[in-house]
Design a protein around this motif. Structure first.
Motif, PDB file in Angstrom:
ATOM      1  N   LYS A  70     -22.101 -21.618  -5.229  1.00 39.26           N
ATOM      2  CA  LYS A  70     -22.615 -22.147  -3.962  1.00 39.26           C
ATOM      3  C   LYS A  70     -24.060 -21.723  -3.704  1.00 39.26           C
ATOM      4  O   LYS A  70     -24.690 -22.197  -2.764  1.00 39.26           O
ATOM      5  CB  LYS A  70     -21.741 -21.676  -2.796  1.00 39.26           C
ATOM      6  N   GLN A  71     -24.578 -20.786  -4.514  1.00 42.93           N
ATOM      7  CA  GLN A  71     -25.917 -20.255  -4.321  1.00 42.93           C
ATOM      8  C   GLN A  71     -26.050 -19.621  -2.928  1.00 42.93           C
ATOM      9  O   GLN A  71     -26.995 -19.892  -2.177  1.00 42.93           O
ATOM     10  CB  GLN A  71     -26.968 -21.347  -4.514  1.00 42.93           C
ATOM     11  N   LYS A  72     -25.079 -18.765  -2.593  1.00 42.97           N
ATOM     12  CA  LYS A  72     -25.078 -18.120  -1.281  1.00 42.97           C
ATOM     13  C   LYS A  72     -24.663 -16.659  -1.401  1.00 42.97           C
ATOM     14  O   LYS A  72     -23.862 -16.290  -2.269  1.00 42.97           O
ATOM     15  CB  LYS A  72     -24.119 -18.834  -0.318  1.00 42.97           C
ATOM     16  N   ILE A  73     -25.224 -15.832  -0.523  1.00 42.24           N
ATOM     17  CA  ILE A  73     -24.888 -14.413  -0.448  1.00 42.24           C
ATOM     18  C   ILE A  73     -24.616 -14.070   1.012  1.00 42.24           C
ATOM     19  O   ILE A  73     -25.403 -14.396   1.898  1.00 42.24           O
ATOM     20  CB  ILE A  73     -26.031 -13.531  -0.966  1.00 42.24           C
ATOM     21  N   TYR A  74     -23.502 -13.401   1.252  1.00 40.34           N
ATOM     22  CA  TYR A  74     -23.089 -13.057   2.617  1.00 40.34           C
ATOM     23  C   TYR A  74     -22.863 -11.558   2.719  1.00 40.34           C
ATOM     24  O   TYR A  74     -22.397 -10.918   1.766  1.00 40.34           O
ATOM     25  CB  TYR A  74     -21.797 -13.789   2.964  1.00 40.34           C
ATOM     26  N   SER A  75     -23.189 -11.003   3.879  1.00 44.12           N
ATOM     27  CA  SER A  75     -22.853  -9.601   4.119  1.00 44.12           C
ATOM     28  C   SER A  75     -22.601  -9.378   5.607  1.00 44.12           C
ATOM     29  O   SER A  75     -23.140 -10.088   6.462  1.00 44.12           O
ATOM     30  CB  SER A  75     -23.949  -8.670   3.622  1.00 44.12           C
ATOM     31  N   SER A  76     -21.776  -8.400   5.896  1.00 42.99           N
ATOM     32  CA  SER A  76     -21.433  -8.100   7.284  1.00 42.99           C
ATOM     33  C   SER A  76     -21.156  -6.612   7.400  1.00 42.99           C
ATOM     34  O   SER A  76     -20.394  -6.046   6.607  1.00 42.99           O
ATOM     35  CB  SER A  76     -20.187  -8.890   7.702  1.00 42.99           C
ATOM     36  N   GLY A  77     -21.811  -5.953   8.360  1.00 46.32           N
ATOM     37  CA  GLY A  77     -21.588  -4.532   8.513  1.00 46.32           C
ATOM     38  C   GLY A  77     -22.413  -3.929   9.621  1.00 46.32           C
ATOM     39  O   GLY A  77     -22.830  -4.624  10.552  1.00 46.32           O
ATOM     40  N   LYS A  78     -22.668  -2.633   9.514  1.00 42.30           N
ATOM     41  CA  LYS A  78     -23.434  -1.910  10.526  1.00 42.30           C
ATOM     42  C   LYS A  78     -24.650  -1.263   9.881  1.00 42.30           C
ATOM     43  O   LYS A  78     -24.569  -0.741   8.770  1.00 42.30           O
ATOM     44  CB  LYS A  78     -22.565  -0.858  11.209  1.00 42.30           C
ATOM     45  N   VAL A  79     -25.752  -1.323  10.606  1.00 41.62           N
ATOM     46  CA  VAL A  79     -27.014  -0.780  10.119  1.00 41.62           C
ATOM     47  C   VAL A  79     -27.556   0.207  11.138  1.00 41.62           C
ATOM     48  O   VAL A  79     -27.479  -0.031  12.351  1.00 41.62           O
ATOM     49  CB  VAL A  79     -28.042  -1.906   9.895  1.00 41.62           C
ATOM     50  N   PHE A  80     -28.103   1.313  10.643  1.00 40.85           N
ATOM     51  CA  PHE A  80     -28.708   2.302  11.530  1.00 40.85           C
ATOM     52  C   PHE A  80     -30.210   2.313  11.292  1.00 40.85           C
ATOM     53  O   PHE A  80     -30.684   2.492  10.177  1.00 40.85           O
ATOM     54  CB  PHE A  80     -28.133   3.694  11.256  1.00 40.85           C
ATOM     55  N   ASP A 133     -28.766 -18.712   2.129  1.00 39.60           N
ATOM     56  CA  ASP A 133     -28.381 -20.006   1.575  1.00 39.60           C
ATOM     57  C   ASP A 133     -29.555 -20.527   0.746  1.00 39.60           C
ATOM     58  O   ASP A 133     -30.522 -21.081   1.280  1.00 39.60           O
ATOM     59  CB  ASP A 133     -28.035 -20.984   2.704  1.00 39.60           C
ATOM     60  N   TYR A 134     -29.468 -20.347  -0.569  1.00 44.53           N
ATOM     61  CA  TYR A 134     -30.569 -20.743  -1.444  1.00 44.53           C
ATOM     62  C   TYR A 134     -30.646 -22.251  -1.631  1.00 44.53           C
ATOM     63  O   TYR A 134     -31.668 -22.769  -2.064  1.00 44.53           O
ATOM     64  CB  TYR A 134     -30.450 -20.024  -2.785  1.00 44.53           C
ATOM     65  N   SER A 182     -13.679 -18.168   1.762  1.00 46.52           N
ATOM     66  CA  SER A 182     -14.901 -18.927   1.486  1.00 46.52           C
ATOM     67  C   SER A 182     -15.631 -19.336   2.765  1.00 46.52           C
ATOM     68  O   SER A 182     -16.792 -19.735   2.718  1.00 46.52           O
ATOM     69  CB  SER A 182     -14.573 -20.178   0.667  1.00 46.52           C
ATOM     70  N   ALA A 183     -14.970 -19.203   3.925  1.00 49.93           N
ATOM     71  CA  ALA A 183     -15.603 -19.563   5.197  1.00 49.93           C
ATOM     72  C   ALA A 183     -16.789 -18.656   5.519  1.00 49.93           C
ATOM     73  O   ALA A 183     -17.629 -19.009   6.358  1.00 49.93           O
ATOM     74  CB  ALA A 183     -14.582 -19.510   6.340  1.00 49.93           C
ATOM     75  N   VAL A 184     -16.890 -17.511   4.862  1.00 48.20           N
ATOM     76  CA  VAL A 184     -18.017 -16.617   5.125  1.00 48.20           C
ATOM     77  C   VAL A 184     -19.333 -17.266   4.716  1.00 48.20           C
ATOM     78  O   VAL A 184     -20.407 -16.848   5.156  1.00 48.20           O
ATOM     79  CB  VAL A 184     -17.865 -15.262   4.400  1.00 48.20           C
ATOM     80  N   PHE A 185     -19.271 -18.308   3.886  1.00 51.22           N
ATOM     81  CA  PHE A 185     -20.487 -18.979   3.441  1.00 51.22           C
ATOM     82  C   PHE A 185     -20.927 -20.107   4.380  1.00 51.22           C
ATOM     83  O   PHE A 185     -21.913 -20.789   4.115  1.00 51.22           O
ATOM     84  CB  PHE A 185     -20.300 -19.525   2.024  1.00 51.22           C
TER      85      PHE A 185
END
Length: 209
Positions: free
Chosen positions: A54-64, A77-78, A177-180
């Protein structure tokens, strides 16, 4: 908080760069720390999903960063040349260039073989290094067979920045796959651009994917 996402590489024998390519889809977790110029240091931990198909990268989390914690989701989404960044439920969109490589950098050169852990419960790894202009990177990969590899760690530094990323729990395939899909609350209007403020731009983009 720009690109934390993910990057994993399953390391094959690597006779050439294309001897070490990651699976078409995979997911897991990554932890990243980053510091650039006089900007604040940033660290984060994310669930990630990558699809070369799909040429896609997903991430989800916490950043400080900046003495605060942020809840962050990012979708690269490339196919559209666009990044969607959701920080504390507010969406920012911006243009991206380039494409997902799908393999270890062609400039990567074998450095040494080693392992994580201790005998008998050890994980064999190989370390590669390469440089791009003022950038220098090292990558630790694991061979998973059939010319595929998975990245366990990657670090890089230049005259103005330093970054370190580690991966765990990697597995082939993507459970959801919905994360994309374009993340909520981002607009579906592809012409919409809402650049993130400067203090959110320091999460490194895993452009070695």
């Amino acid at each position: 908080m720009e690109k934390y996402l993910v990057i994993l590489s399953f390391s094959a024998l690597i006779v050439s760069v294309f001897g070490c390519c990651w699976p078409s889809e995979f997911e897991g977790f990554s932890g990243t720390s980053y510091k650039a110029d006089n900007s604040p240091a940033v660290s984060g931990f994310y669930a990630i999903a990558v699809s070369k198909t799909k040429q896609k990268i997903y991430s989800s989390g916490k950043v400080f960063a900046n003495g605060q914690q942020y809840v962050v989701k990012t979708l690269f989404d490339y196919t559209k040349g666009k990044k969607y960044l959701v920080v504390n439920n507010r969406c920012y969109t911006s243009a991206i260039t380039g494409s997902m490589t799908g393999c270890l950098n062609p400039k990567a050169r074998f450095t040494l073989s080693s392992h994580y852990g201790a005998t008998p419960n050890k994980l064999s790894v190989k370390l590669y290094s390469w440089s791009d202009a003022l950038d220098y990177k090292t990558a630790i990969v694991v061979n998973v067979g059939a010319g595929q590899c998975v990245l366990q760690a990657i670090s890089g530094f230049s005259s103005s920045a330093i970054s370190n990323t580690g991966y765990l729990g990697l597995k082939k395939g993507v459970t959801n796959s919905a994360v994309f899909n374009i993340p909520s609350p981002c607009p579906s209007d592809e012409s919409h651009i809402n650049e993130e403020p400067n203090h959110l731009k320091f999460v490194p983009h895993h452009n070695w994917l």
